[in-house]
Each structure stands twice: as C-alpha cells, then as structure tokens.
Design an enzyme around this catalytic site. Structure first.
Site, mmCIF file in Angstrom:
data_model
loop_
_atom_site.group_PDB
_atom_site.id
_atom_site.type_symbol
_atom_site.label_atom_id
_atom_site.label_comp_id
_atom_site.label_asym_id
_atom_site.label_seq_id
_atom_site.Cartn_x
_atom_site.Cartn_y
_atom_site.Cartn_z
ATOM 1 N N SER A 87 0.840 -1.188 0.000
ATOM 2 C CA SER A 87 0.000 0.000 0.000
ATOM 3 C C SER A 87 0.889 1.257 0.000
ATOM 4 C CB SER A 87 -0.919 -0.065 1.214
ATOM 5 O OG SER A 87 -2.057 0.696 1.034
ATOM 6 N N ASP A 147 -8.221 -5.751 -6.110
ATOM 7 C CA ASP A 147 -7.922 -4.686 -5.152
ATOM 8 C C ASP A 147 -8.301 -3.325 -5.729
ATOM 9 O OD1 ASP A 147 -6.864 -3.023 -3.248
ATOM 10 O OD2 ASP A 147 -4.771 -3.347 -3.834
ATOM 11 N N HIS A 190 -5.937 -6.735 -1.658
ATOM 12 C CA HIS A 190 -4.887 -5.780 -1.293
ATOM 13 C C HIS A 190 -3.655 -6.464 -0.696
ATOM 14 C CE1 HIS A 190 -3.775 -1.628 -0.925
ATOM 15 N NE2 HIS A 190 -3.793 -1.587 0.382
#
Ligand SMILES: *[C@@H]1O[C@H](CO)[C@@H](O)[C@H](O)[C@H]1NC(C)=O
Ligand SMILES: *[C@@H]1O[C@H](CO)[C@@H](O)[C@H](O)[C@H]1NC(C)=O
Ligand SMILES: *[C@@H]1O[C@H](CO)[C@@H](O)[C@H](O)[C@H]1NC(C)=O
Ligand SMILES: *[C@@H]1O[C@H](CO)[C@@H](O)[C@H](O)[C@H]1NC(C)=O
Ligand SMILES: *[C@@H]1O[C@H](CO)[C@@H](O)[C@H](O)[C@H]1NC(C)=O
Ligand SMILES: *[C@@H]1O[C@H](CO)[C@@H](O)[C@H](O)[C@H]1NC(C)=O
Length: 474
Positions: free
Chosen positions: A158, A410, A435
């Site tokens: 991320s 995602d 994710h």
C-alpha cells in the site's frame, strides 16, 4: 470527499495466526533531514529480528520494511512473506515505523496541533529516516569480511509499497531492490482518472459475487435518501442500523452513506480467499459472503436496507459483541487516520470521483473544497503536483530492480503499475488477489497467481543479492 479519503483504511489491519517475534528498539532520527538549521532528533521505533542473520554470508541482506501510515507492529503481523523468506536468505529483518505514526510522534500529542510541529511529516523525511537507520544497522551488524557490502531489499504494501519503490528510486546506492505490493504510485492528478478506483471496486464486486449485489448496493443510496427525508424514516434508519448517535438530521444521513461507502471499499481490500481477522473475524471470500446475505427484494426500500444492515453486521459485528455502529470509525484504531489526513492534505492528494456509472454515488472531485477543508483542519493546502515532481510520475523508465505487484480484485490497483516500466522494474499481476495478498503469509488457499509470484520473487531476490556481491568482488 475529504472525509471519504480520510476514513478509508488505506492499509489492511489483520492479525496473522503466527505472531511474529522481534525486539522493539528506537533510534534517534533527525527531525529535519533537509536543512542544517537544527540538530533536533526524536526516537523512531523499529522492530528487529536477527535470528536468521548470518554475518559470514557474503550475500545475506537486510530485509527492510518501509513502514506506512500506522502502528508498525500491525505491518509486521501482516507481512508474513518477509518472515517466511528471511531464513532462506539469512536476512536481518527490520520493520521501521513511519514518523508521526504509532509511537514515533516527534512532538508527542502536540504533533498535529500546529504546522510548526506537523510540517516535518512527509514521505521524503520518512525515507531519509530509513536511510539513516540502515546506516546504523550496518554498523551494528557488520559483515565478517570487512567492507563487504550488505544488500538491502525494501518491502512495503500500500503506501508502504509506494515508499519501498521510491526509496529504491531515490537511494539506489543503499537499496538493492524493492517489492512494492499494491502500491498506487499513480493514484495522482493527471496520472489516473479519478473514477478508476470506484470502477475497479465495482467490478471486483461483480466478479467476486454477482451483478445482483452491485445493483443492490447501487439502489441503497436512494433508498437511504428517501427514508432519510423525514422523521419517521430517520427513526426507522436509527432503529435498523443501531448507530451510536441517532440519525436525526440530514448530516447523519450523509454519515451513514459515507460509512457504508468506506465499508464496501474496505471489504473489497480484505477480500482474501481464506478467513482472516479484520478486527472482527471475517470468513474467506468476504465479499461473496456479505453479498449472499443481501440477496433481497430491491423494490422495497426497507427490505433492501435490512439486507445492507445484514452485510454490515457480518463486517463489523462478526463477534456479536458490538453495542452500536460507530459511523465515525471503520474500527481501524491502529491506522493513524490523523496522520494520513494530513498527508492527504499536503503531498498525497489522490483524486477520487464517480460519474454515476458504478455502484457508488455520483460525486465530483472538487480540489477547492478539499483544499479549504485542509486549511480549516491543519492550516495547510495540498500541492497536487508534488509527488509527480518528486518521484517522476509516469516517467520512471530509468528505475530498476522494483517489483510492482497488484491484485486485480484490489480497488487500489486502479493507481498501480500494471506494465513493465523497464527491464528490471516489472509488474506482477495477481488475478484473484486483493490488497497486498502476496505480502501476507502463504496460505494453501492462495490463488495460483500468488503462489507463482512468491516463487518468482525468491528467484529475483537471489539475483539482486548475487549482483551486489559480484559487483564488489569483480
Ligand atoms: C525471530 O523470529 C523467530 C521466528 O518467529 C523466533 O523464533 C525468534 O525468537 C525471533 N528472534 C528474535 C531475536 O526475536
Ligand atoms: C549541530 O551539532 C554540531 C556538532 O555537535 C555542532 O557543532 C553544531 O553547532 C550544531 N548545530 C546547531 C544548529 O545546533
Ligand atoms: C499530552 O501529553 C502530556 C504529557 O504526556 C500530558 O500531560 C497531557 O495531558 C497531554 N495532553 C493532551 C491534550 O492529551
Ligand atoms: C492536468 O492536465 C490538464 C490537461 O493537460 C491540464 O490542463 C491541467 O492543468 C493538469 N492539472 C494539473 C494539476 O497539472
Ligand atoms: C451485534 O450482535 C449481537 C448478537 O447478535 C446483537 O445482540 C447486537 O445487537 C449486535 N450489535 C449491533 C450494533 O448490531
Ligand atoms: C515483464 O517482465 C517479466 C520479467 O522479465 C516478464 O516475465 C513479463 O512477461 C513482462 N511483462 C510484460 C507485460 O511484458
């Protein structure tokens, strides 16, 4: 819109079955790396495990997790890949906390009260912290053969993945290579269309569940509006959704919709094929499971919303112990939402909009309102081109040794790097992946693409560490 960005849990909070074991330490980080006006420092927290580290090996690397927007222990618990690979590479494992998050607050509880305190929060300051920490680690953990270089592989998911890519780009003499998992480095102005995020999220629901679920969610917004328009309807919404504060006015109705919007996004992010703990335990394929509960009569507003509440119950009240639904929270206490709000108001400006063709509500990206809200909250205004100017935007063909991985389920893959950008900065696509699933501990239920990716990573990392040794010895 600002609220939407602020509340979306950008990183995933789940607790692994195998709790990692490490020592917690701090080092004195320079408050300001980019001037010579002050020598001030603050303690930056990091986690370290030297059990596998082999100083006699010429190729043993440091595995360095570039911490993102939250308590670093959470990222250590959700990055099983690093722990699984370390014994094979005889690596020193380090998870460094990002400044202004977790326990690494330069000015304690004053840190966000005034620009003179908050102004040292930036991605570039964080990267410079990590570079200084790596230098200290190399002194504390020297190789047996004097002067032998220690390869460093950066890991992150991320925003942490954005940092791991950027630290390789900016400091190639220190960082050998990077795994940037689910890193939306292109979720910025004029790099990605602002409606891409909602479109990817919507197609993930269609693919993981079915079109009926997408239609139900789509219809829920006007159903909420119709009931929210009068006292009797709001009383029904209050009774049904059990909010901590009653839905008594228009703004509470909007809070309900924002809270549900964030929930749908978060659910897509943690849509793993196996059960995982997301504060409350979630079953495998949670999007499909939530959608199953919602198959309902969409011609009746109340029936439709009872289904939506059932979905929210699975997500928030899996333990069956929740007293009320807190519309101000997605239950992600370990994420530093204040810090991320601030970063979204300075350099991390990620435009989000919807043209009305997804399962979400139509909404425009209005940078002026965002900017005014930022000024009201932090006395700062966003600089939408900052990240592009600093890190190259889409002109990164000069970069090397970076793996950009993205799960196609995602939402954040909308801003990810999905094509090879150079010979050694390559994209890995994970169909069926949510994710940064590839950064998590391996699981028998992982999609084949993820199993394959892990093997690929291992062979690439071997090449990277060997190159460092070969260059030194030749
Ligand atoms: C490193 O992790 C391993 C595996 O969890 C554990 O057995 C070991 O005690 C840890 N070492 C340190 C120094 O924490
Ligand atoms: C920073 O530290 C150095 C070395 O201790 C010292 O000579 C210098 O005066 C300090 N600078 C400031 C601005 O305090
Ligand atoms: C801030 O921290 C100080 C010292 O730890 C404490 O005394 C004070 O009550 C805190 N203030 C707030 C507003 O939390
Ligand atoms: C984005 O691109 C458009 C068209 O090229 C341009 O007019 C606009 O100024 C750009 N926006 C920013 C913030 O640079
Ligand atoms: C959570 O689940 C329990 C057990 O089913 C229930 O009694 C409680 O009302 C639920 N809480 C909310 C906020 O829905
Ligand atoms: C990207 O590079 C990798 C490794 O060289 C290769 O296997 C893959 O086919 C490339 N992908 C594309 C889309 O060219």
């Amino acid at each position: 819109m600002l609220k939407f960005l602020a509340v979306v849990a950008f990183a995933v909070v789940t607790v692994a079955a195998n709790e990692p074991v490490y020592k917690t330490k701090t080092f004195n980080a320079k408050l300001d790396h980019f001037s010579f006006t002050s020598n001030a420092t603050f303690p930056l927290r990091y986690l370290i495990n030297d059990t596998y580290w082999n100083p006699s090996s010429t190729v043993a690397p440091i595995f360095f997790y570039t911490g993102n927007e939250g308590d670093i222990t959470m990222f250590a618990e959700n990055s099983g890949l690093v722990w699984e690979f370390a014994p094979h590479f005889e690596a020193l494992i380090v998870f460094a906390e990002h400044r202004y998050y977790g326990e690494s607050l330069p000015f304690g509880n004053l840190s966000f009260t005034d620009p003179k305190y908050s102004g040292y929060l930036s991605s570039s300051q964080a990267l410079a912290d990590y570079i200084d920490l790596i230098a200290e680690l190399k002194i504390a953990y020297p190789k047996k053969q004097k002067h032998h270089p220690t390869p460093v592989i950066a890991f992150g998911g991320s925003y942490g993945g954005m940092l791991s890519a950027w630290i390789r780009m900016k400091y190639p003499g220190v960082i050998t290579g990077a795994l940037a998992a689910s890193a939306p480095i292109w979720q910025f102005t004029n790099m990605t269309s602002c409606d891409a995020f909602n479109r990817v999220t919507t197609s993930a629901y269609g693919e993981s569940a079915n079109q009926g679920c997408v239609d139900t969610i789509k219809k829920s917004w006007s159903a909420i509006d119709r009931l929210g328009a009068n006292d009797a309807g709001r009383a029904w919404l209050t009774q049904t959704f059990k909010p901590c504060k009653p839905i008594s006015g228009k703004s509470n109705v909007k809070d309900l919709k924002d809270w549900l919007t964030d929930m749908w996004v978060n659910l897509a992010m943690v849509n793993y094929p196996y059960p995982a703990n997301f504060l409350a335990p979630l079953p495998g394929h949670p999007v499909r499971e939530v959608c199953k509960r919602m198959v309902t009569d969409v011609s009746d507003d109340k029936k439709l919303l009872l289904g939506i509440f059932e979905g929210a119950t699975l997500y928030f009240n899996g333990t069956g112990t929740l007293k009320c639904m807190d519309f101000d929270s997605q239950g992600t206490q370990d994420l530093g939402t204040l810090g991320w709000d601030y970063q979204s108001c300075t350099e991390m400006v990620m435009p989000m909009c919807d043209r009305g063709d997804t399962m979400f509500e139509k909404v425009a990206w209005d940078i002026k309102t965002v900017s005014d809200n930022c000024y009201a909250q932090f006395k700062v205004r966003p600089n939408v081109n900052y990240v592009r100017n600093l890190y190259g935007g889409k002109e990164i063909s000069a970069s090397s040794n970076i793996i950009f991985s993205n799960g196609l389920l995602d939402p954040w893959s909308s801003g990810g790097v999905l094509n090879n950008v150079s010979d050694t900065s390559i994209a890995v696509i994970l169909p069926g992946g949510a994710h940064h699933i590839d950064l998590r501990a391996s699981n028998p239920l992982d999609p084949p693409s993820v199993k394959q990716a892990r093997k690929f990573y291992r062979s690439i990392f071997k090449q990277w560490v060997n190159t460092v040794r070969n260059e030194y010895e030749n």
